[in-house]
Design a protein around this motif. Structure first.
Motif, PDB file in Angstrom:
ATOM      1  N   SER A   1       0.832  -1.212   0.000  1.00 55.46           N
ATOM      2  CA  SER A   1       0.000   0.000   0.000  1.00 55.46           C
ATOM      3  C   SER A   1       0.864   1.258   0.000  1.00 55.46           C
ATOM      4  O   SER A   1       0.551   2.234  -0.685  1.00 55.46           O
ATOM      5  N   GLY A   2       1.977   1.252   0.756  1.00 51.67           N
ATOM      6  CA  GLY A   2       2.862   2.413   0.785  1.00 51.67           C
ATOM      7  C   GLY A   2       3.493   2.702  -0.557  1.00 51.67           C
ATOM      8  O   GLY A   2       3.513   3.853  -1.028  1.00 51.67           O
ATOM      9  N   LEU A   3       3.999   1.656  -1.227  1.00 50.45           N
ATOM     10  CA  LEU A   3       4.625   1.837  -2.546  1.00 50.45           C
ATOM     11  C   LEU A   3       3.592   2.260  -3.593  1.00 50.45           C
ATOM     12  O   LEU A   3       3.849   3.169  -4.399  1.00 50.45           O
ATOM     13  N   ALA A   4       2.429   1.592  -3.592  1.00 51.43           N
ATOM     14  CA  ALA A   4       1.392   1.920  -4.587  1.00 51.43           C
ATOM     15  C   ALA A   4       0.901   3.354  -4.410  1.00 51.43           C
ATOM     16  O   ALA A   4       0.724   4.090  -5.397  1.00 51.43           O
ATOM     17  N   THR A   5       0.691   3.781  -3.165  1.00 47.07           N
ATOM     18  CA  THR A   5       0.239   5.151  -2.906  1.00 47.07           C
ATOM     19  C   THR A   5       1.311   6.158  -3.304  1.00 47.07           C
ATOM     20  O   THR A   5       1.009   7.201  -3.885  1.00 47.07           O
ATOM     21  N   GLY A   6       2.573   5.852  -3.003  1.00 44.93           N
ATOM     22  CA  GLY A   6       3.667   6.750  -3.376  1.00 44.93           C
ATOM     23  C   GLY A   6       3.779   6.916  -4.882  1.00 44.93           C
ATOM     24  O   GLY A   6       3.924   8.041  -5.388  1.00 44.93           O
ATOM     25  N   ILE A   7       3.696   5.799  -5.619  1.00 45.16           N
ATOM     26  CA  ILE A   7       3.765   5.854  -7.090  1.00 45.16           C
ATOM     27  C   ILE A   7       2.592   6.663  -7.639  1.00 45.16           C
ATOM     28  O   ILE A   7       2.752   7.477  -8.561  1.00 45.16           O
ATOM     29  N   PHE A   8       1.396   6.468  -7.063  1.00 48.86           N
ATOM     30  CA  PHE A   8       0.221   7.199  -7.541  1.00 48.86           C
ATOM     31  C   PHE A   8       0.390   8.708  -7.346  1.00 48.86           C
ATOM     32  O   PHE A   8       0.126   9.494  -8.260  1.00 48.86           O
ATOM     33  N   TYR A   9       0.831   9.114  -6.159  1.00 52.51           N
ATOM     34  CA  TYR A   9       0.977  10.546  -5.875  1.00 52.51           C
ATOM     35  C   TYR A   9       2.072  11.182  -6.730  1.00 52.51           C
ATOM     36  O   TYR A   9       1.936  12.322  -7.186  1.00 52.51           O
ATOM     37  N   ILE A  10       3.167  10.462  -6.973  1.00 48.89           N
ATOM     38  CA  ILE A  10       4.240  10.983  -7.839  1.00 48.89           C
ATOM     39  C   ILE A  10       3.734  11.140  -9.265  1.00 48.89           C
ATOM     40  O   ILE A  10       3.981  12.157  -9.932  1.00 48.89           O
ATOM     41  N   THR A  11       3.003  10.131  -9.740  1.00 51.13           N
ATOM     42  CA  THR A  11       2.430  10.198 -11.094  1.00 51.13           C
ATOM     43  C   THR A  11       1.436  11.348 -11.207  1.00 51.13           C
ATOM     44  O   THR A  11       1.425  12.085 -12.202  1.00 51.13           O
ATOM     45  N   GLU A  12       0.601  11.523 -10.187  1.00 54.32           N
ATOM     46  CA  GLU A  12      -0.388  12.600 -10.185  1.00 54.32           C
ATOM     47  C   GLU A  12       0.290  13.964 -10.200  1.00 54.32           C
ATOM     48  O   GLU A  12      -0.120  14.868 -10.956  1.00 54.32           O
ATOM     49  N   ALA A  13       1.344  14.134  -9.407  1.00 51.31           N
ATOM     50  CA  ALA A  13       2.070  15.413  -9.377  1.00 51.31           C
ATOM     51  C   ALA A  13       2.740  15.700 -10.712  1.00 51.31           C
ATOM     52  O   ALA A  13       2.733  16.838 -11.203  1.00 51.31           O
ATOM     53  N   THR A  14       3.319  14.656 -11.340  1.00 50.93           N
ATOM     54  CA  THR A  14       3.965  14.826 -12.649  1.00 50.93           C
ATOM     55  C   THR A  14       2.943  15.225 -13.705  1.00 50.93           C
ATOM     56  O   THR A  14       3.189  16.105 -14.533  1.00 50.93           O
ATOM     57  N   ARG A  15       1.769  14.573 -13.675  1.00 47.46           N
ATOM     58  CA  ARG A  15       0.722  14.886 -14.654  1.00 47.46           C
ATOM     59  C   ARG A  15       0.216  16.313 -14.483  1.00 47.46           C
ATOM     60  O   ARG A  15      -0.001  17.027 -15.469  1.00 47.46           O
ATOM     61  N   ARG A  16       0.037  16.740 -13.230  1.00 50.65           N
ATOM     62  CA  ARG A  16      -0.446  18.112 -12.986  1.00 50.65           C
ATOM     63  C   ARG A  16       0.573  19.141 -13.441  1.00 50.65           C
ATOM     64  O   ARG A  16       0.243  20.166 -14.010  1.00 50.65           O
TER      65      ARG A  16
END
Length: 457
Positions: free
Chosen positions: A419-434
């Motif tokens: 859960s920690g790795l998946a959440t971290g990857i999601f937030y990094i991807t979201e920040a990059t997309r924004r």
């Protein structure tokens, strides 16, 4: 209602841009209605947790005398979480139709009554009759618990829209207090007065609180909404947050059937001292939760990093709890207690920000603010927590039996790592997309041209 949702989303966005949320005068001074809401919720947190936790010290041995095997006793404990999971989803969806206050009070009443009934089961004949009634009463207790907790989360979020994490964190003190006091109090009453008295005493306390909460708990307007569980749970971010809730609950639930046996076997402690070891986790979680809630509300942009770091820290702690045999470190009592204290803190890091983060995601995706949405989020949170509370002890008990506590705890920490790795990857991807979308909307050339034109004038 829509304006409050917009205000909440706006404050979140301001925090995302690096500005801490400024709490107004209204959020600093609690109204009489808010104080009564906190008192009512504190009472359900404490009473439900103490009634839930009194079974541990003496029920397994009593059930064994009545012909229940260890597997059946485990299923009696597990059915509470399974029924809670199913009931939370249903009650969360129908919160506005039933009414939050009625659901809260009715759930507390049912929980108090069935706790008293559980104390009468020693008079039932041994064998299938006893086992069947244990399952029935435990399932009814789960329904009452699900109703009260789903309603209490929703009422709190309605009463404290701008600082829900702070309030939830503060009230976790009463949850921890109930979990800490339940086993020793239950054990004392059982040894002094027999099987019936612990259940009858605590059940009566819960029933006494029912009319008190009927008087002090405010009634909130319930306006049904067209939003559904499926629309909420299919949001990618919400799915990941559900995985976080499940992983935390599974890790915590794993300790229930396994840790006391490991402590008795490994450290040769007297049975009376085992509860003191549990205090390390319960106290660190209870005492750190208010601080983590305040931090989550004051600096909402930190929630994502609390979730990620909390998951990774929990995984590391479970790897060190045994410790894992691959490390070739001899387990010592001081190190075991220290790791438990760190687990309590890391669980708070992930658990406290989850509820406001799901709410914020729902607002971003067009959900209407109100008790209907709060019921959906509360039901979803309680359902995922209950699913983890069922899977953790079940899978953990199997792993402990086959591989031993050291490997079982390391493997169980894999849920938190995932859960920690998946959440971290999601937030990094979201920040990059924004950041990519904002750079496309405002190319550097346009900004420079605008600046030059302004300087010429």
């Amino acid at each position: 209602m829509g304006s409050r949702a917009a205000d909440g989303a706006g404050s979140e966005q301001a925090a995302e841009d690096g500005m801490p949320e400024a709490l107004g005068e209204e959020s600093r001074r609690l109204t009489r209605e808010q104080l009564f809401t906190m008192a009512a919720t504190a009472s359900i947190n404490f009473s439900s947790m103490i009634c839930y936790s009194i079974l541990g010290p003496f029920f397994p041995s009593e059930a064994e005398k009545k012909g229940a095997s260890n597997t059946v006793v485990g299923l009696i404990f597990g059915c509470f979480a399974l029924v809670n999971f199913l009931t939370s989803l249903i009650l969360g969806n129908y919160l506005t139709h039933i009414g939050a206050k009625f659901m809260f009070v009715a759930g507390m009443f049912v929980s108090g009554c069935v706790t008293i009934l559980f104390g009468m089961l020693d008079k039932v004949p041994s064998g299938p009759m006893f086992i069947g009634l244990c399952f029935l009463v435990r399932a009814m207790d789960a329904i009452g618990f699900a109703a009260a907790m789903t309603a209490s989360f929703s009422i709190l979020a309605k009463a404290f829209p701008s600082n829900i994490a702070t309030v939830l964190g503060s009230l976790e003190i009463f949850t921890g207090l109930g979990l800490v006091l339940g086993p020793p109090l239950g054990g004392f009453l059982y040894q002094s007065f027999g099987y019936e008295v612990p259940f009858v005493t605590l059940g009566c306390v819960a029933l006494v609180l029912v009319p008190v909460n009927m008087c002090i708990l405010p009634k909130y307007d319930s306006i049904p909404s067209k939003d559904s569980f499926w629309k909420l749970i299919l949001l990618p971010k919400v799915l990941l947050l559900c995985l976080t809730i499940f992983s935390l609950s599974a890790c915590l639930g794993f300790l229930d059937p396994t840790m006391s046996l490991f402590i008795l076997k490994k450290f040769k402690l007297p049975a009376g001292y085992v509860g003191l070891v549990f205090l390390g986790l319960a106290l660190s979680y209870s005492l750190s939760s208010p601080l983590l809630g305040l931090l989550s509300d004051k600096l909402p942009y930190l929630r994502k990093w609390l979730l990620v770091s909390g998951g990774l820290m929990t995984a590391l702690c479970f790897f060190m709890l045994g410790p894992a045999p691959v490390l070739h470190i001899e387990s010592q009592l001081w190190m075991f207690v220290l790791v438990l204290v760190l687990i309590g803190f890391s669980l708070g890091m992930s658990a406290i920000p989850v509820f406001p983060e799901i709410l914020h995601c729902a607002y971003e995706n067009g959900f209407e603010e109100g008790l209907s949405l709060l019921g959906l989020v509360s039901g979803l949170f309680n359902a995922m927590w209950s699913l983890g509370a069922f899977a953790g002890p079940t899978l953990g008990g199997l792993l402990n039996e086959k591989l031993g506590f050291e490997w079982a705890s390391a493997i169980q920490g894999g849920w938190a790592l995932l859960s920690g790795l998946a959440t971290g990857i999601f937030y990094i991807t979201e920040a990059t997309r924004r950041s990519s979308s904002s750079s496309l909307q405002n190319p550097p050339g346009n900004e420079e041209r605008t600046h030059l034109m302004g300087s010429e004038t």
